[in-house]
Write an enzyme that holds these catalytic residues in place. Structure first.
Site, short mmCIF file in Angstrom:
data_model
loop_
_atom_site.label_atom_id
_atom_site.label_comp_id
_atom_site.label_asym_id
_atom_site.label_seq_id
_atom_site.Cartn_x
_atom_site.Cartn_y
_atom_site.Cartn_z
N HIS A 62 30.79 24.49 73.26
CA HIS A 62 31.16 24.67 74.64
C HIS A 62 31.83 23.33 75.12
O HIS A 62 32.68 23.30 76.22
CB HIS A 62 30.21 25.15 75.68
CG HIS A 62 29.95 26.46 75.48
ND1 HIS A 62 30.33 27.46 76.53
CD2 HIS A 62 29.25 27.20 74.55
CE1 HIS A 62 29.59 28.74 75.70
NE2 HIS A 62 29.19 28.43 74.64
N ASP B 80 36.25 16.85 79.24
CA ASP B 80 35.48 18.06 79.58
C ASP B 80 35.90 19.17 78.62
O ASP B 80 37.12 19.23 78.27
CB ASP B 80 35.93 18.55 80.98
CG ASP B 80 35.14 19.60 81.78
OD1 ASP B 80 34.11 20.18 81.10
OD2 ASP B 80 35.05 19.44 83.04
#
Ligand code: G6P
Length: 469
Positions: free
Chosen positions: A158, A371
């Site tokens: 992720h 991110d």
């Protein structure tokens, strides 16, 4: 509890134990993204209930069999706060904060990964599919393959996967790659992450890679193929749209604006309080615009929701101090008795309230320094059923690969950030509409359902391929 055909393995269960012994939804994008998928497939979910020393038997919630993994206080400190969040997290986010390489943390990481792998092995039916998630569990795929060669194993990463030049700092760099390569399919957020991973495999293990396939040698002298490619994650867009349509949520959005003295412009940031999110950069840009008189506190308010996170890791303790000092400086300098420059909420809010905030905000600020994806950007877009609002999006967030109609910024460039803020604040309604419609199409067409289906389809193809071999 019967053995499941689909087993999800993630560091956290979808629910966390709270102070009163009840359960609440766990933090972070991973759980938000996965919960609907597992519910639909009636699978099992192996994970940690979020507190030290909690021994809980498996139980069922909303059709999901939950298999809790107990961690001692020492393991929480070494495996979770240490190796996961003070070694891997900063290293994989391009060393924004310095990673610490401690051998005792690595030992705990190996031990706890083994525990997760064992629980997954005993929860999976013969020939089942096991889907492992995220950086806390990078060794589980190979441990699981050793124990249960009948399983089809997927792993989804992720967070970013760093370039070789950074990754190679990791003292256990080969073991981690080997751990991941136990999977049949490894999913990344961006094409660049998959590319970085393949380059690390080539340089450190000397395995052959071809397109998205990696040829992994097997014990019998042969080889098998692991697929490593991008599957950008998304959100349950329909659920956000449904909430945004509710009259009470829209009324709440109006109430939020009124409670702030109905400023002309509401700016919004929503993040876990993490050094990867670029919160300081955004405060700096906003503070300068106020001090230069380009913005007036009577006209504009920044709402910054910073949800508490990893509060015992030093880097997070320090970050909180810095952010809170900066917020109170800016407020001290610019507030009037009737108006506040920054509404800072160190809190977690339910999804309804978040959607009301999204609807109340003219400008959404996503200024991450690095991110994996950033689902908040997608939530904002999905919620704007009125096709209004402007998304400022860092080019270092995975979401930037898909959300081309956002105002892209390099958050390190404070002047560029200030310009983007001014442009967003002044953007005419027609341009907002044009951009927002294009953004919304992307998010609605590529929702969480498509993401999980395409990952599970790739796993199914890998399973058939193995059967045919
Ligand atoms: C990110 C990570 C998740 C993690 C979440 C919350 O979204 O990718 O794996 O669960 O942050 O962090 P926490 O440390 O509280 O689980």
């Amino acid at each position: 509890m019967s053995r499941a055909d689909l087993v999800v393995v993630a560091n956290r269960l979808p629910v966390d134990r709270d102070d009163d012994g009840g359960w609440r939804t766990s933090p972070g994008g991973l759980v938000t993204a996965l919960e609907p998928v597992v519910r639909r497939t009636r699978g099992a979910w192996v994970g940690w209930p979020g507190r030290a020393d909690l021994q809980i038997d498996p139980f069922t919630v909303d059709g999901i069999d939950l298999v809790p993994i107990a961690l001692s206080a020492d393991e929480v400190a070494s495996y979770y706060e240490g190796f996961s969040n003070d070694t891997i997290w900063p290293l994989y986010h391009d060393v924004i904060s310095a990673p610490r390489y401690r051998r005792v943390w690595w030992d705990a990481y190996v031990r706890v990964n083994r525990r997760f792998a064992e629980a997954a092995a005993s929860s999976a039916a013969p020939g089942a599919t096991v889907w492992v998630h995220d950086y806390q569990l990078q060794l589980v795929p190979s441990l699981l393959r050793e124990a249960r060669p009948d399983l089809t194993i997927g792993y989804f990463h992720h967070i970013p996967f760093p370039a070789y030049g950074l990754y190679s700092q990791l003292p256990w760099r080969r073991q981690v790659l080997e751990g991941l390569l136990g999977a049949d399919v490894i999913g990344f957020q961006r094409v660049a992450d998959a590319g970085n991973f393949a380059a690390c495999v080539r340089r450190l293990l000397h395995y052959e890679t071809k397109a998205s396939g990696i040829r992994v040698p097997t014990a019998d002298g042969g080889s098998r193929t692991t697929l490593a490619r991008a599957f950008p994650i998304s959100i349950d867009a329909a659920a956000y749209i449904e909430l945004a349509q509710r009259p009470e949520v829209q009324a709440r959005a109006r109430e939020i604006r009124e409670s702030m003295g109905s400023p002309r412009t509401v700016l919004l940031g929503v993040d876990r309080l993490d050094y990867t999110k670029g919160i300081r950069h955004r405060l700096k840009a906003y503070g300068e615009l106020l001090s230069e008189g380009r913005l007036q506190v009577e006209d504009v308010t920044l709402v910054q929701v910073a949800s508490p996170s990893r509060e015992r890791v030093d880097a997070y303790v320090q970050l909180r101090d810095e952010i809170e000092q900066t917020v109170s400086r800016i407020n001290g300098d610019f507030d009037t008795l009737g108006h506040t420059a920054i509404r800072y909420l160190h809190q977690t809010h339910p999804r309804e309230e978040m959607v009301a905030l999204y609807l109340a905000a003219d400008v959404m600020l996503v200024t991450a320094l690095r991110d994996g994806m950033n689902l908040v950007a997608k939530e904002y877009v999905a919620s704007r059923i009125d096709n209004r609002g402007v998304l400022i999006l860092s080019e270092f967030a995975g979401a930037a690969d898909e959300l081309g109609m956002a105002l892209r910024v390099n958050p390190h460039d404070i002047d560029a950030l200030k310009q983007a803020l001014m442009r967003a604040i002044e953007m005419p309604g027609a341009e907002q509409g044009r951009r927002m419609r294009a953004l919304r199409r992307r998010v609605v067409d590529n929702d969480i359902d498509l993401w999980s289906r395409s990952f599970l389809d790739a796993l199914e193809a890998a399973r058939r391929h193995k059967e045919d071999a």
